[in-house]
Design an enzyme around this catalytic site. Structure first.
Site, mmCIF file in Angstrom:
data_model
loop_
_atom_site.group_PDB
_atom_site.id
_atom_site.type_symbol
_atom_site.label_atom_id
_atom_site.label_comp_id
_atom_site.label_asym_id
_atom_site.label_seq_id
_atom_site.Cartn_x
_atom_site.Cartn_y
_atom_site.Cartn_z
ATOM 1 N N LYS A 141 73.799 42.856 22.640
ATOM 2 C CA LYS A 141 74.520 43.517 23.718
ATOM 3 C C LYS A 141 74.968 44.934 23.373
ATOM 4 O O LYS A 141 75.058 45.793 24.228
ATOM 5 C CB LYS A 141 75.741 42.656 24.082
ATOM 6 C CG LYS A 141 76.503 43.122 25.306
ATOM 7 C CD LYS A 141 77.670 42.166 25.549
ATOM 8 C CE LYS A 141 78.533 42.652 26.693
ATOM 9 N NZ LYS A 141 79.786 41.912 26.796
ATOM 10 N N ALA A 169 82.766 33.907 27.128
ATOM 11 C CA ALA A 169 82.841 33.353 28.481
ATOM 12 C C ALA A 169 81.825 32.243 28.709
ATOM 13 O O ALA A 169 82.006 31.427 29.596
ATOM 14 C CB ALA A 169 82.630 34.450 29.508
ATOM 15 N N PHE A 226 81.153 37.563 31.949
ATOM 16 C CA PHE A 226 79.874 37.272 32.594
ATOM 17 C C PHE A 226 80.032 37.121 34.112
ATOM 18 O O PHE A 226 80.885 37.749 34.719
ATOM 19 C CB PHE A 226 79.231 36.034 31.958
ATOM 20 C CG PHE A 226 78.820 36.253 30.529
ATOM 21 C CD1 PHE A 226 78.033 37.336 30.172
ATOM 22 C CD2 PHE A 226 79.233 35.382 29.530
ATOM 23 C CE1 PHE A 226 77.648 37.543 28.851
ATOM 24 C CE2 PHE A 226 78.853 35.591 28.207
ATOM 25 C CZ PHE A 226 78.059 36.663 27.871
ATOM 26 N N PHE A 284 73.606 53.423 40.095
ATOM 27 C CA PHE A 284 72.631 53.992 39.166
ATOM 28 C C PHE A 284 71.897 55.115 39.891
ATOM 29 O O PHE A 284 71.701 55.060 41.115
ATOM 30 C CB PHE A 284 71.625 52.926 38.699
ATOM 31 C CG PHE A 284 72.123 52.039 37.585
ATOM 32 C CD1 PHE A 284 71.558 52.095 36.322
ATOM 33 C CD2 PHE A 284 73.166 51.149 37.799
ATOM 34 C CE1 PHE A 284 72.008 51.284 35.300
ATOM 35 C CE2 PHE A 284 73.627 50.328 36.784
ATOM 36 C CZ PHE A 284 73.048 50.397 35.531
#
Length: 556
Positions: free
Chosen positions: A105, A273, A301, A381
């Site tokens: 991650k 999580a 999450f 984005f």
């Protein structure tokens, strides 16, 4: 645009005393860790108990995809946005684990112009909380082995030692081990194993405890093993709770840092999580509600895991009542849920967005079941087209929820001002009628079924007789009123991480259940989920290094 770490390194950070001053925290209540981070003393926080609570905002998201969702980034951006529109707001986040930082991650302090700083410290050793939790956990392991070695006065059945060791690193080789090899001097050989620190019951206890006394009581309640007659052996039976509390006496105090825009943030605790309850500490959240008018916190999450556990475990245990929810989605991730390959996400595909919105819709429906009003944040984005964004807004409007474009990654608080206004309107509307999903008095298996059927939309829960019998034994022992913590893949509503979208008609296999008596919940381990993750083929650690100037590269 510069990388996250370059932006963070260039931040104009203020001394932590100035950040504390915004919250009316006096200097003598701070325990500084350098110039830009500090712990806030428990005695001061206890003195706030009579103050009125501010508004609590939860940030959650759709199921994560390789395309990215940006839940932490949105949490930070929203906190900055609320301050920008004149509100006294702060954020509460979890501390990152070294496992994901060096695994797949990368860092977990936000991104772009919506970050908490000092980013490198936060992502690495920070104030040492995780080290303290690891030490306290493994001290208990050592005391168990030592007790058995010196005669086993408590009659521990070595086949039924339930307490595993922990390490804050992804290391699959340690999932199952044989310990105490090497002869008589090293004890009695038996099977054991490691979990990652963020899956430790002590992590969960630290995050649910309200003060040192509550912490020690919960630590004493930990069941470490069973005797031959199946009666439990507790940590307090080994006189372990006092020493463990000593190791955690600083770690239990919340950590104060700041955002890039010099707004206050508590970063404290970090249970995973997907294999734990995934929320920052109760102490940090409760204290923030006394110090600020608006508190923005996140759950881990997707909403099927993080928000469900936030509502059913944290809010239930801490008496919290959230006022609004923000559900984060990206056009890219929705296209992936609609069947688009990662390499093709840059191309406009409105039909795929519409198809992928089924995943978002499921999360919206789930949040509504808890009686809390929601708004959708479309984390922007640059490749998103107007048509794709409009498709998301139209879909949400059909469900009676507003969707707001948020561009905090590129613009900071300027990009979340509209979202902040919408959140304030929701929180002030008094529309929230929060209630957990299930009643304490349901059987443990019925609680698991309720989550599986109402949140995951499963047809059934698949569990062997041994699992069902174990749950019944715990009920007979007085643990039937505990909530359940589902350990399941974060990538899907099912236990198959490859099944995206909003599937129905599936079963949820529960292969094992664990009692976290100190934390106060039952863990149901579903499918192939691992409590000790492994590293990917090319871990993030391969790209992290010091440059010629001694600065960190590749952390995020």
């Amino acid at each position: 645009m510069a990388s996250d770490i370059e932006i963070a390194r260039a931040a104009n950070m203020k001394p932590i005393q100035e950040i504390a001053e915004k919250l009316s925290i006096p200097d003598d209540a701070l325990i500084p860790y350098g110039k830009t981070k500090a712990k806030v003393s428990g005695d001061f926080l206890k003195s706030l108990s009579s103050k009125e609570n501010g508004k609590l905002i939860l940030v959650t998201a759709i199921n994560p995809t390789p395309a990215g969702e940006g839940k932490t980034t949105t949490t930070v951006g929203l906190g900055d946005g609320l301050n920008r529109i004149g509100k006294n707001a702060m954020i509460c986040l979890r501390e990152p684990s070294l496992g994901p930082c060096f695994g797949m991650k990368g860092g977990a302090a936000g991104g772009g112009k919506a970050q908490v700083v000092p980013m490198e410290d936060i992502n690495l050793h920070f104030t040492g909380d995780f080290h303290a939790i690891t030490s306290a956990h493994n001290l208990l392991s050592a005391l168990i082995e030592n007790h058995i070695y010196w005669g086993n006065e408590l009659g521990i059945d070595q086949r039924r030692v339930a307490w595993r060791r922990v390490l804050d690193m992804n290391d699959r080789a340690l999932r199952s081990i044989v310990c105490s090899l090497g002869g008589v001097a090293n004890g009695f050989p038996r099977e054991g194993g490691f979990d990652i620190t963020v899956a430790s019951e002590i992590m969960a206890i630290l995050c649910l405890a309200t003060d040192l006394d509550d912490l020690q009581r919960r630590l004493g309640d930990i069941i470490v093993a069973y005797r031959r007659d199946r009666t439990p052996v507790y940590a307090r039976d080994l006189d372990a709770d006092g020493a463990m509390t000593v190791l955690l006496k600083e770690a239990i105090q919340p950590n104060l840092v700041q955002t890039l825009e010099n707004n206050p943030a508590f970063i404290h605790g970090g249970p995973f999580a997907n294999i734990a309850h995934g929320c920052n500490s109760v102490m940090a959240t409760q204290s923030a509600l006394k110090l600020a008018d608006y508190v923005v916190t996140e759950a881990g999450f997707g909403a099927d895991l993080g928000a469900e556990k936030f509502f059913n475990i944290k809010c239930r245990k801490a008496g919290l009542s959230p006022d609004a929810v923000v559900i984060v989605a990206t056009v890219r991730a929705l296209k992936m849920n609609g069947g688009v390959a990662k390499d093709d996400l840059g191309q406009e595909n409105v039909d795929a967005v519409k198809q992928g919105c089924a995943n978002l819709g499921r999360h919206i429906e789930n949040v509504k079941q808890f009686g809390v009003p929601a708004v959708v944040a479309i984390n922007h984005f640059t490749a998103d087209t107007d048509a794709e964004v409009q498709a998301v807004k139209d879909y949400c409007a059909e469900l009676g929820v507003e969707a707001v474009l948020a561009s905090h990654w590129a613009k900071g608080s300027e990009g979340t001002a509209e979202l902040a206004e919408k959140v304030v309107a929701l929180a002030e509307s008094s529309a929230a009628q929060f209630a957990p999903l299930y009643d304490d008095n349901l059987s443990l298996f019925e609680k698991i079924e309720t989550i599986a059927k109402r949140i995951y939309r499963a047809d059934e829960v698949l569990a062997d007789k041994s699992v069902r019998d174990q749950l019944k034994r715990w009920e007979a022992d007085g643990y039937g009123n505990l909530p359940v913590c589902m350990a399941k893949t974060q990538y899907s509503f099912t236990t198959d991480p490859a099944m995206r979208g909003a599937p129905t008609g599936h079963g949820v296999p529960v292969r094992e259940v664990r009692l976290s008596a100190g934390a106060g919940f039952i863990v149901a381990i579903c499918g192939e989920i691992m409590t000790m993750p492994g590293l990917p083929r090319v871990p993030s650690a391969n790209h992290i290094k010091l440059d010629d100037n001694g600065q960190i590269e590749g952390l995020f």
